[in-house]
Design a protein around this motif. Structure first.
Motif, PDB file in Angstrom:
ATOM      1  N   VAL A   1      10.605   0.265  -1.595  1.00 57.18           N
ATOM      2  CA  VAL A   1       9.804   1.358  -2.130  1.00 57.18           C
ATOM      3  C   VAL A   1       8.907   0.866  -3.266  1.00 57.18           C
ATOM      4  CG1 VAL A   1       9.875   3.581  -3.332  1.00 57.18           C
ATOM      5  CG2 VAL A   1      11.444   3.146  -1.450  1.00 57.18           C
ATOM      6  N   VAL A   2       9.433  -0.047  -4.109  1.00 56.24           N
ATOM      7  CA  VAL A   2       8.616  -0.607  -5.189  1.00 56.24           C
ATOM      8  C   VAL A   2       7.393  -1.310  -4.612  1.00 56.24           C
ATOM      9  CG1 VAL A   2       8.536  -2.286  -7.071  1.00 56.24           C
ATOM     10  CG2 VAL A   2      10.560  -0.853  -6.775  1.00 56.24           C
ATOM     11  N   GLU A   3       7.560  -1.909  -3.443  1.00 56.50           N
ATOM     12  CA  GLU A   3       6.456  -2.652  -2.828  1.00 56.50           C
ATOM     13  C   GLU A   3       5.516  -1.752  -2.035  1.00 56.50           C
ATOM     14  OE1 GLU A   3       5.729  -6.587   0.015  1.00 56.50           O
ATOM     15  OE2 GLU A   3       7.745  -5.752  -0.205  1.00 56.50           O
ATOM     16  N   LEU A   4       6.067  -0.783  -1.290  1.00 56.77           N
ATOM     17  CA  LEU A   4       5.256  -0.048  -0.322  1.00 56.77           C
ATOM     18  C   LEU A   4       5.196   1.458  -0.559  1.00 56.77           C
ATOM     19  CD1 LEU A   4       6.590  -1.850   2.903  1.00 56.77           C
ATOM     20  CD2 LEU A   4       4.485  -2.356   1.647  1.00 56.77           C
ATOM     21  N   GLY A   5       5.948   1.972  -1.514  1.00 67.23           N
ATOM     22  CA  GLY A   5       6.040   3.412  -1.692  1.00 67.23           C
ATOM     23  C   GLY A   5       4.833   4.030  -2.377  1.00 67.23           C
ATOM     24  N   SER A   6       4.908   5.348  -2.558  1.00 67.95           N
ATOM     25  CA  SER A   6       3.868   6.075  -3.283  1.00 67.95           C
ATOM     26  C   SER A   6       3.986   5.764  -4.773  1.00 67.95           C
ATOM     27  CB  SER A   6       4.036   7.578  -3.071  1.00 67.95           C
ATOM     28  OG  SER A   6       5.256   8.014  -3.656  1.00 67.95           O
ATOM     29  N   ALA A   7       3.020   6.222  -5.553  1.00 62.36           N
ATOM     30  CA  ALA A   7       3.041   5.967  -6.999  1.00 62.36           C
ATOM     31  C   ALA A   7       4.302   6.543  -7.627  1.00 62.36           C
ATOM     32  CB  ALA A   7       1.794   6.567  -7.642  1.00 62.36           C
ATOM     33  N   ARG A   8       4.657   7.775  -7.239  1.00 62.13           N
ATOM     34  CA  ARG A   8       5.861   8.382  -7.795  1.00 62.13           C
ATOM     35  C   ARG A   8       7.117   7.684  -7.291  1.00 62.13           C
ATOM     36  NH1 ARG A   8       6.743  14.638  -6.709  1.00 62.13           N
ATOM     37  NH2 ARG A   8       4.593  14.654  -7.439  1.00 62.13           N
ATOM     38  N   GLY A   9       7.102   7.298  -6.012  1.00 63.67           N
ATOM     39  CA  GLY A   9       8.248   6.596  -5.447  1.00 63.67           C
ATOM     40  C   GLY A   9       8.493   5.265  -6.133  1.00 63.67           C
ATOM     41  N   LYS A  10       7.420   4.508  -6.362  1.00 65.66           N
ATOM     42  CA  LYS A  10       7.549   3.216  -7.062  1.00 65.66           C
ATOM     43  C   LYS A  10       8.135   3.399  -8.454  1.00 65.66           C
ATOM     44  CE  LYS A  10       3.706   0.911  -4.659  1.00 65.66           C
ATOM     45  NZ  LYS A  10       2.371   0.293  -4.807  1.00 65.66           N
ATOM     46  N   GLU A  11       7.683   4.429  -9.127  1.00 65.84           N
ATOM     47  CA  GLU A  11       8.149   4.709 -10.491  1.00 65.84           C
ATOM     48  C   GLU A  11       9.651   4.972 -10.513  1.00 65.84           C
ATOM     49  OE1 GLU A  11       7.475   8.568 -13.188  1.00 65.84           O
ATOM     50  OE2 GLU A  11       5.611   7.473 -12.761  1.00 65.84           O
ATOM     51  N   ASN A  12      10.125   5.831  -9.615  1.00 61.53           N
ATOM     52  CA  ASN A  12      11.549   6.172  -9.592  1.00 61.53           C
ATOM     53  C   ASN A  12      12.413   5.028  -9.075  1.00 61.53           C
ATOM     54  OD1 ASN A  12      11.507   8.887 -10.612  1.00 61.53           O
ATOM     55  ND2 ASN A  12      10.536   9.521  -8.714  1.00 61.53           N
TER      56      ASN A  12
END
Length: 742
Positions: A671-682
């Motif tokens: 998720v850190v690599e491919l997720g949304s901005a909010r997903g990467k943050e969490n």
């Protein structure tokens, strides 16, 4: 052809609906309605139809079946348009609201043209006083009613945007003016509502709608940037003000900067005003906010103070800005009266209040808008002059002069089931259903809570008696009717609660009839959208019955029970009550084995409940982590909802251990690599917690390849994501150095 002594019911219904439509001109909120100009256009057509239809009712002639069908269709459009104008609330999406109104107004125009054309064909069968002026003149009048379409402008802007061409400032201003976005506050609210609509579209896997809304969000972002640039030039500073020193809400230098729970900084007075409107969401990131606590940002305050001293700049008084008549800077000035298409003299088909809002237009053969020329304007004046002097039709040149007799307005009708509406704008897009305009916990309905008509109150009291009836059929009909009444009307929700329906609905949660139980829980979900009703529902002892539905109900009932528990958990003390009552275990069961909608409702409820520290252990013990890790698969369509709950659970020891043991590290890194901005943050926040808990977890995170995406996140993520990524990389480095020294 006209016949005699046929049924004229639809003609009378149409007249009643026209009268009801015209009566809403006295509504206080009408002139602040973003689609007001469409009301005026409908009013023009209605005033043209009304005297013709009244004379027709008073004659011996009756409409043919074909004409009666035309009256039926036109009657429905008039009534739908009235309902839309009466249902306007400031926290709806202005863009979608205007598009829906525009679609109905276009149908009303086309349907009225068809009716006049049918009347024209049977002119020879009518008494002379019914056809003067000629129906041909009436057709010309309807054709000259304005038809500029913002949907066309929006479509062009979205196409250009998709091709990599940003919208021009002229296009942005035109769209903003057409949908009533005149201030920074309104633009930010629109962005929040659209983000909620996009999430709902994604939840229902409506990819076309989600893509369309994503484009609108981009347009809104461009509008905000455009306004920010305008405001920067108006600040009167000799040097540009750093963006981080300006409040995203007021666009002014901050005097008392505070941090909200999303990590963003705002001027205290303006974010408090935002919360007072019932907006529990970060204006900038559009993240749901779990609480309204504000933390002073002393660092930013010190930086601003030093900058002002160095550049000889005086700070504004935020309270004066908030209390002023226009606390938020306008995007554009009101258009002048010079914009009228027929010069400065008023026309009877153009209400004075609409003048200057936009120039009436017509649609050319290629779909593009083109201005009415002077010749057609002159013809319009001539036709109106003939209309006024002609016998049989009373036409009003002076908008201040009311007709002496007005047919009685029909009794209020229940709102249509807009959750299955087929209304479309002219460009083959389906509008999001009205049930998505109020997203519990995101956009609470707090505006226009001013009560309802006595007729609705009388109906509700009768329905409550039926809820208490021993007849299952009476209970079915009553719960179904209250479900409809509470679906889209803030006023109705207040009336239903005030009349005492909540206790009866709670009792019916134990009904053995699946339909009654499902409708009762859905009624409570609808009512809980109103913040005051949340406490009433919880105090009526609804929590345990809702958990009963969650354990025993059918699929729809379980989903809506989970959503209701989430809505109630917005109140802090309810988080404890719901957790202690045993809701977490069945919510986790729904998370693991429910439908996609049910899983999402369960995840949302579990996230809110897990904010309360004592509930975290219960969520973990119930086995939620395993299901959440499974739902991190992009194919499940729940990555963002799952990762935010995991980030919450990772703040306690049991959560860290469970995430590591259930295989959560690889999916979090992904998720850190491919997720949304909010997903990467969490995901980054969760990985930071895991790394600091266990050297084994830390090494595992590094082996999964977390460092490159974390480095990228420090440069391009949200402010909170950058901070978490920086701290995690710093921790990796310190651990590596410690190992070397060891």
């Amino acid at each position: 052809m006209m016949e005699v002594n046929m049924e004229v019911s639809w003609l009378r219904v149409l007249l009643d609906n026209i009268s009801s439509y015209l009566s809403i001109s006295s509504m206080d909120t009408l002139y602040s309605n973003p689609a007001h100009k469409y009301y005026t256009r409908g009013e023009d057509i209605a005033k043209l139809l009304q005297p013709v239809l009244e004379n027709l009712v008073g004659s011996d002639a009756s409409p043919s079946e074909l004409l009666n069908n035309g009256f039926e269709e036109l009657s429905q459009y008039v009534d739908e348009l009235r309902e839309q104008f009466q249902s306007w609330e400031p926290l709806l999406s202005r863009i979608f609201y205007v598009l829906q109104i525009e679609s109905l107004a276009t149908k009303l125009r086309e349907s009225s043209l068809e009716v006049f054309q049918l009347l024209k064909h049977c002119e020879q069968h009518l008494p002379a006083d019914l056809v003067s002026p000629s129906f041909e003149d009436c057709i010309e009048l309807v054709k000259l009613v304005g038809r500029d379409e913002v949907s066309y402008t929006i479509d062009l802007a979205l196409i250009d945007q998709k091709e990599g061409n940003g919208p021009t400032s002229e296009v942005l201003v035109k769209i903003a003016e057409s949908v009533g976005l005149r201030s920074n506050q309104e633009i930010l609210i629109e962005g929040v509502v659209l983000a909620s609509l996009k999430e709902n579209a994604e939840l229902t896997e409506n990819n076309t709608e989600a893509e369309f809304i994503e484009g609108l969000i981009s347009l809104i972002t461009h509008m905000h940037d455009h306004l920010t640039n305008i405001k920067q030039s108006q600040l009167g500073c000799s040097v540009p003000v750093p963006p981080d020193f300006r409040c995203p809400l007021s666009l002014e230098l901050m005097t008392d900067p505070v941090i909200v729970t999303s990590g963003q900084t705002y001027e205290r007075a303006f974010i408090e005003k935002w919360f007072d409107m019932g907006l529990m969401v970060c204006p900038k990131t559009r993240q749901p906010l779990t609480q309204t606590s504000l933390t002073p940002n002393f660092i930013v305050k010190a930086f601003i103070s030093n900058w002002c001293e160095s550049n000889n700049v005086n700070l504004p008084d935020p309270l004066e800005l908030v209390q002023s008549s226009q606390p938020f800077p306008l995007l554009l000035e009101p258009a002048s009266d010079d914009d009228d298409e027929c010069g400065s003299q008023p026309l009877s088909l153009v209400d004075e209040s609409e003048r200057g809002s936009s120039s009436p237009m017509k649609i050319g053969g290629n779909g593009r808008t083109e201005s009415l020329d002077a010749t057609k304007c002159e013809k319009l004046r001539q036709v109106l002059s003939r209309s006024v002097s002609a016998p049989g039709i009373v036409f009003e040149l002076d908008s201040k002069t009311e007709r002496n007799t007005t047919p009685p307005a029909p009794a209020p009708r229940a709102p249509p089931d807009t959750s299955v509406s087929n209304a479309r704008v002219e460009t083959v897009r389906r509008l999001p259903s009205a049930r998505h305009f109020h997203h519990p916990g995101i956009i609470p309905a707090t505006i226009r809570e001013t009560g309802s008509s006595s007729s609705i109150e009388s109906e509700v009291k009768k329905l409550i008696e039926d809820l208490k009836s021993s007849s299952l059929e009476a209970q079915r009909e009553a719960t179904a009717r209250i479900r409809i009444l509470s679906r889209n009307s803030t006023d109705n929700r207040i009336v239903i609660a005030r009349c005492g329906a909540i206790d009866s609905l709670v009792n019916l949660l134990y009904s053995t009839d699946e339909r009654i139980q499902a409708d009762a829980v859905t009624c409570l979900l609808n009512l809980s959208i109103n913040d005051n009703n949340k406490s009433v529902i919880a105090d009526s002892g609804a929590i345990e019955p809702l958990i009963h539905v969650l354990r025993t109900g059918n699929l729809e009932a379980k989903e809506n029970s989970a959503a209701t528990l989430f809505s109630l958990s917005v109140i802090e003390e309810n988080k404890t009550k719901i957790g202690e009552a045993g809701a977490i275990e069945p919510l986790v069961e729904l998370l693991g084995n429910g439908s996609l909608r049910g899983k999402k409702d369960a995840a949302t409820a579990l996230f809110n409940l897990s904010i309360h520290h004592e509930n975290k252990a219960k969520v973990i013990e119930a086995g939620a982590v395993r299901y959440l890790v499974e739902l991190m698969d992009p194919a499940a369509g729940m990555v963002e909802k799952a990762v935010v709950v995991l980030a919450n659970l990772a703040t306690v020891k049991e959560g860290k251990v469970a995430i590591g043991e259930e295989g959560g590290i690889p999916v979090l890194v992904e998720v850190v690599e491919l997720g949304s901005a909010r997903g990467k943050e969490n995901a980054t926040a969760a990985l930071l917690q895991l790394s600091m808990h266990s050297q084994r977890f830390c090494n595992s995170i590094i082996r999964e390849g977390a460092i490159p995406p974390l480095v990228a996140l420090t440069k391009s993520g949200t402010a909170r994501a950058k901070e978490k990524a920086h701290n995690l990389l710093k921790y990796f480095k310190s651990q590596k150095q410690g190992q070397r020294r060891g």
